[in-house]
Design a protein around this motif. Structure first.
Motif, PDB file in Angstrom:
ATOM      1  N   MET A   1      19.271 -27.010-127.540  1.00  0.00           N
ATOM      2  CA  MET A   1      17.884 -27.484-127.495  1.00  0.00           C
ATOM      3  C   MET A   1      17.818 -28.997-127.654  1.00  0.00           C
ATOM      4  O   MET A   1      18.621 -29.576-128.385  1.00  0.00           O
ATOM      5  CB  MET A   1      17.071 -26.852-128.629  1.00  0.00           C
ATOM      6  CG  MET A   1      16.665 -25.415-128.428  1.00  0.00           C
ATOM      7  SD  MET A   1      15.413 -24.941-129.640  1.00  0.00           S
ATOM      8  CE  MET A   1      15.249 -23.211-129.250  1.00  0.00           C
ATOM      9  N   GLN A   2      16.852 -29.604-127.003  1.00  0.00           N
ATOM     10  CA  GLN A   2      16.561 -31.018-127.230  1.00  0.00           C
ATOM     11  C   GLN A   2      15.467 -31.101-128.292  1.00  0.00           C
ATOM     12  O   GLN A   2      14.411 -30.471-128.162  1.00  0.00           O
ATOM     13  CB  GLN A   2      16.101 -31.700-125.945  1.00  0.00           C
ATOM     14  CG  GLN A   2      17.219 -31.907-124.943  1.00  0.00           C
ATOM     15  CD  GLN A   2      16.872 -32.985-123.925  1.00  0.00           C
ATOM     16  OE1 GLN A   2      15.931 -33.747-124.099  1.00  0.00           O
ATOM     17  NE2 GLN A   2      17.658 -33.061-122.849  1.00  0.00           N
ATOM     18  N   ILE A   3      15.736 -31.881-129.337  1.00  0.00           N
ATOM     19  CA  ILE A   3      14.820 -31.987-130.480  1.00  0.00           C
ATOM     20  C   ILE A   3      14.322 -33.426-130.555  1.00  0.00           C
ATOM     21  O   ILE A   3      15.116 -34.354-130.750  1.00  0.00           O
ATOM     22  CB  ILE A   3      15.530 -31.609-131.794  1.00  0.00           C
ATOM     23  CG1 ILE A   3      16.135 -30.204-131.684  1.00  0.00           C
ATOM     24  CG2 ILE A   3      14.560 -31.688-132.964  1.00  0.00           C
ATOM     25  CD1 ILE A   3      17.117 -29.884-132.800  1.00  0.00           C
ATOM     26  N   PHE A   4      13.027 -33.607-130.394  1.00  0.00           N
ATOM     27  CA  PHE A   4      12.426 -34.934-130.507  1.00  0.00           C
ATOM     28  C   PHE A   4      11.983 -35.146-131.951  1.00  0.00           C
ATOM     29  O   PHE A   4      11.180 -34.376-132.487  1.00  0.00           O
ATOM     30  CB  PHE A   4      11.228 -35.072-129.577  1.00  0.00           C
ATOM     31  CG  PHE A   4      10.518 -36.393-129.679  1.00  0.00           C
ATOM     32  CD1 PHE A   4      11.076 -37.537-129.154  1.00  0.00           C
ATOM     33  CD2 PHE A   4       9.288 -36.498-130.333  1.00  0.00           C
ATOM     34  CE1 PHE A   4      10.430 -38.768-129.253  1.00  0.00           C
ATOM     35  CE2 PHE A   4       8.634 -37.708-130.442  1.00  0.00           C
ATOM     36  CZ  PHE A   4       9.208 -38.850-129.886  1.00  0.00           C
ATOM     37  N   LEU A  21      22.606 -29.719-138.412  1.00  0.00           N
ATOM     38  CA  LEU A  21      22.301 -28.811-137.309  1.00  0.00           C
ATOM     39  C   LEU A  21      23.577 -28.316-136.634  1.00  0.00           C
ATOM     40  O   LEU A  21      24.559 -29.056-136.531  1.00  0.00           O
ATOM     41  CB  LEU A  21      21.423 -29.508-136.276  1.00  0.00           C
ATOM     42  CG  LEU A  21      20.020 -29.925-136.742  1.00  0.00           C
ATOM     43  CD1 LEU A  21      19.241 -30.503-135.578  1.00  0.00           C
ATOM     44  CD2 LEU A  21      19.270 -28.756-137.352  1.00  0.00           C
ATOM     45  N   PRO A  22      23.569 -27.076-136.155  1.00  0.00           N
ATOM     46  CA  PRO A  22      24.735 -26.549-135.435  1.00  0.00           C
ATOM     47  C   PRO A  22      24.988 -27.335-134.154  1.00  0.00           C
ATOM     48  O   PRO A  22      24.097 -27.989-133.611  1.00  0.00           O
ATOM     49  CB  PRO A  22      24.328 -25.099-135.117  1.00  0.00           C
ATOM     50  CG  PRO A  22      23.161 -24.801-136.002  1.00  0.00           C
ATOM     51  CD  PRO A  22      22.482 -26.098-136.265  1.00  0.00           C
ATOM     52  N   ALA A  23      26.204 -27.255-133.671  1.00  0.00           N
ATOM     53  CA  ALA A  23      26.556 -27.916-132.411  1.00  0.00           C
ATOM     54  C   ALA A  23      25.735 -27.319-131.270  1.00  0.00           C
ATOM     55  O   ALA A  23      25.309 -26.168-131.315  1.00  0.00           O
ATOM     56  CB  ALA A  23      28.050 -27.743-132.145  1.00  0.00           C
ATOM     57  N   GLY A  24      25.527 -28.137-130.257  1.00  0.00           N
ATOM     58  CA  GLY A  24      24.810 -27.658-129.077  1.00  0.00           C
ATOM     59  C   GLY A  24      23.367 -28.105-129.002  1.00  0.00           C
ATOM     60  O   GLY A  24      22.688 -27.838-128.009  1.00  0.00           O
ATOM     61  N   HIS A  25      22.874 -28.769-130.061  1.00  0.00           N
ATOM     62  CA  HIS A  25      21.505 -29.275-130.066  1.00  0.00           C
ATOM     63  C   HIS A  25      21.529 -30.803-130.000  1.00  0.00           C
ATOM     64  O   HIS A  25      22.327 -31.450-130.674  1.00  0.00           O
ATOM     65  CB  HIS A  25      20.765 -28.825-131.328  1.00  0.00           C
ATOM     66  CG  HIS A  25      20.692 -27.334-131.474  1.00  0.00           C
ATOM     67  ND1 HIS A  25      19.984 -26.539-130.611  1.00  0.00           N
ATOM     68  CD2 HIS A  25      21.258 -26.501-132.387  1.00  0.00           C
ATOM     69  CE1 HIS A  25      20.100 -25.269-130.985  1.00  0.00           C
ATOM     70  NE2 HIS A  25      20.877 -25.219-132.050  1.00  0.00           N
ATOM     71  N   PHE A 292      14.457 -24.680-138.764  1.00  0.00           N
ATOM     72  CA  PHE A 292      14.983 -24.627-137.401  1.00  0.00           C
ATOM     73  C   PHE A 292      16.083 -23.576-137.296  1.00  0.00           C
ATOM     74  O   PHE A 292      16.145 -22.813-136.309  1.00  0.00           O
ATOM     75  CB  PHE A 292      15.522 -26.003-136.982  1.00  0.00           C
ATOM     76  CG  PHE A 292      16.000 -26.066-135.562  1.00  0.00           C
ATOM     77  CD1 PHE A 292      15.106 -26.055-134.506  1.00  0.00           C
ATOM     78  CD2 PHE A 292      17.361 -26.125-135.273  1.00  0.00           C
ATOM     79  CE1 PHE A 292      15.543 -26.102-133.191  1.00  0.00           C
ATOM     80  CE2 PHE A 292      17.802 -26.181-133.962  1.00  0.00           C
ATOM     81  CZ  PHE A 292      16.901 -26.170-132.917  1.00  0.00           C
ATOM     82  N   ARG A 293      16.927 -23.502-138.322  1.00  0.00           N
ATOM     83  CA  ARG A 293      17.966 -22.456-138.335  1.00  0.00           C
ATOM     84  C   ARG A 293      17.331 -21.073-138.334  1.00  0.00           C
ATOM     85  O   ARG A 293      17.754 -20.188-137.569  1.00  0.00           O
ATOM     86  CB  ARG A 293      18.857 -22.630-139.568  1.00  0.00           C
ATOM     87  CG  ARG A 293      19.908 -21.520-139.730  1.00  0.00           C
ATOM     88  CD  ARG A 293      20.590 -21.597-141.077  1.00  0.00           C
ATOM     89  NE  ARG A 293      19.641 -21.452-142.176  1.00  0.00           N
ATOM     90  CZ  ARG A 293      19.139 -20.285-142.583  1.00  0.00           C
ATOM     91  NH1 ARG A 293      19.480 -19.159-141.976  1.00  0.00           N
ATOM     92  NH2 ARG A 293      18.298 -20.250-143.606  1.00  0.00           N
TER      93      ARG A 293
END
Length: 311
Positions: A1-4, A21-25, A292-293
């Motif tokens: 995901m893209q998080i602004f 945050l987990p990898a991939g974001h 978010f998690r």
């Protein structure tokens, strides 16, 4: 995901959030982007942290799924229609500092601390004559407007002062007063009203309610300035039909320099600092990471709200 990330975190907190945050974001921090790229990054977001300008939502991100506000209040966003977005606020996070602020302000009012602070600045000792003008919070008959997290925390704190406590809410099981009519009927017997209502309750505390309070009563507001008839409150204070007010919030903020509240000796102003604490920004990072998690793992996030309902 893209998080602004609209919140202006410092470099250390940006690093903390990246690590949390987990990898991939992908995190897109507004403070790290040129100004002409802010809107574009916002429009690409799958998730948002912070309170972007409401006007940006005229072009809301098409793929937006999760939005974590950095505030308890969200009056400026109530008009938004985001049916497929999970939105959360920070109501619980601010409840303790807000409750401590309003209780501290009320104690300062009863115990004359604002006057004593001014005398200290003037190096002027009065002493004994002040003693006989001081009041007590202990044993006061109190009505708390609102039974949300801030109201509940205020109630818990005041229980240590042996106050007689009643809460006002439409349907909350802890409330004993459920209608404006029932509140109006009891106000002549109340020493202290503490407003913890959100902006959705605009105009709830009316001129009639203010006028029903006895002249020794105090009005305190840690909710929203728009929920009380401020001109009626000013008039009652000026005419000494109320003993005083403790206000963290006002209808217009910042308060204009010519506003009557500034010159009233029976008003304590805490300038909407009620939710503040030294580690406020660190807490926002931790709450976002946890919420978010929870969201990405299919668990219900904390403090989910409905923008249009106002709670």
């Amino acid at each position: 995901m893209q998080i602004f990330v609209n919140t202006p975190f410092n470099e250390a907190l940006r690093h903390t959030l990246r690590q949390a945050l987990p990898a991939g974001h992908q995190l897109l921090f507004k403070v790290e982007l040129p100004e002409d790229e802010h809107r574009g990054a916002f429009r690409r977001a799958d998730a948002i942290l912070g309170n972007p300008p409401a006007a940006w939502f005229t072009e809301a991100p098409a793929q937006l799924k999760f939005w974590q506000l950095e505030s308890a209040g969200f009056d400026g966003y109530k008009h938004l229609h985001l049916p497929n977005v999970t939105v959360c606020n920070l109501a619980d996070y601010f409840s303790v500092p807000c409750a401590e602020t309003i209780v501290a302000g009320i104690l300062a009012f009863y115990r004359g601390l604002e006057e004593l602070t001014l005398l200290k600045a003037e190096k002027h000792w009065i002493g004994s004559p002040i003693r006989y003008r001081l009041g007590l919070l202990t044993g006061k008959r109190v009505v708390i407007l609102g039974a949300g997290s801030i109201g509940q925390t205020v109630k818990k704190m005041l229980s240590g002062f042996d106050c007689s406590l009643q809460m006002v809410a439409r349907s909350h099981p802890d409330a004993t007063i459920h209608t404006p009519e029932a509140l109006l009927a009891i106000l002549p017997q109340i020493d202290l009203v503490i407003n913890c209502l959100p902006g959705a309750a605009k105009g709830f505390f009316t001129a009639d309610m203010i006028n029903a309070m006895p002249p020794n009563a105090v009005f305190a507001n840690i909710g929203r300035g728009s929920t009380v008839d401020e001109p009626a409150l000013i008039k009652a204070l000026q005419e000494q039909r109320l003993a005083g007010a403790v206000l963290d919030v006002t209808e217009v903020e910042p308060l204009p320099s010519n506003h009557p509240f500034w010159s009233m000796s029976n008003v304590i102003l805490t300038q909407h600092t009620g939710g503040g604490q030294a580690n406020e920004q660190e807490g926002k990072v931790a709450i976002f990471a946890d919420n978010f998690r929870r969201f990405t793992e299919g668990q219900p996030p904390h403090n989910q709200i409905n923008l249009q309902k106002g709670y």
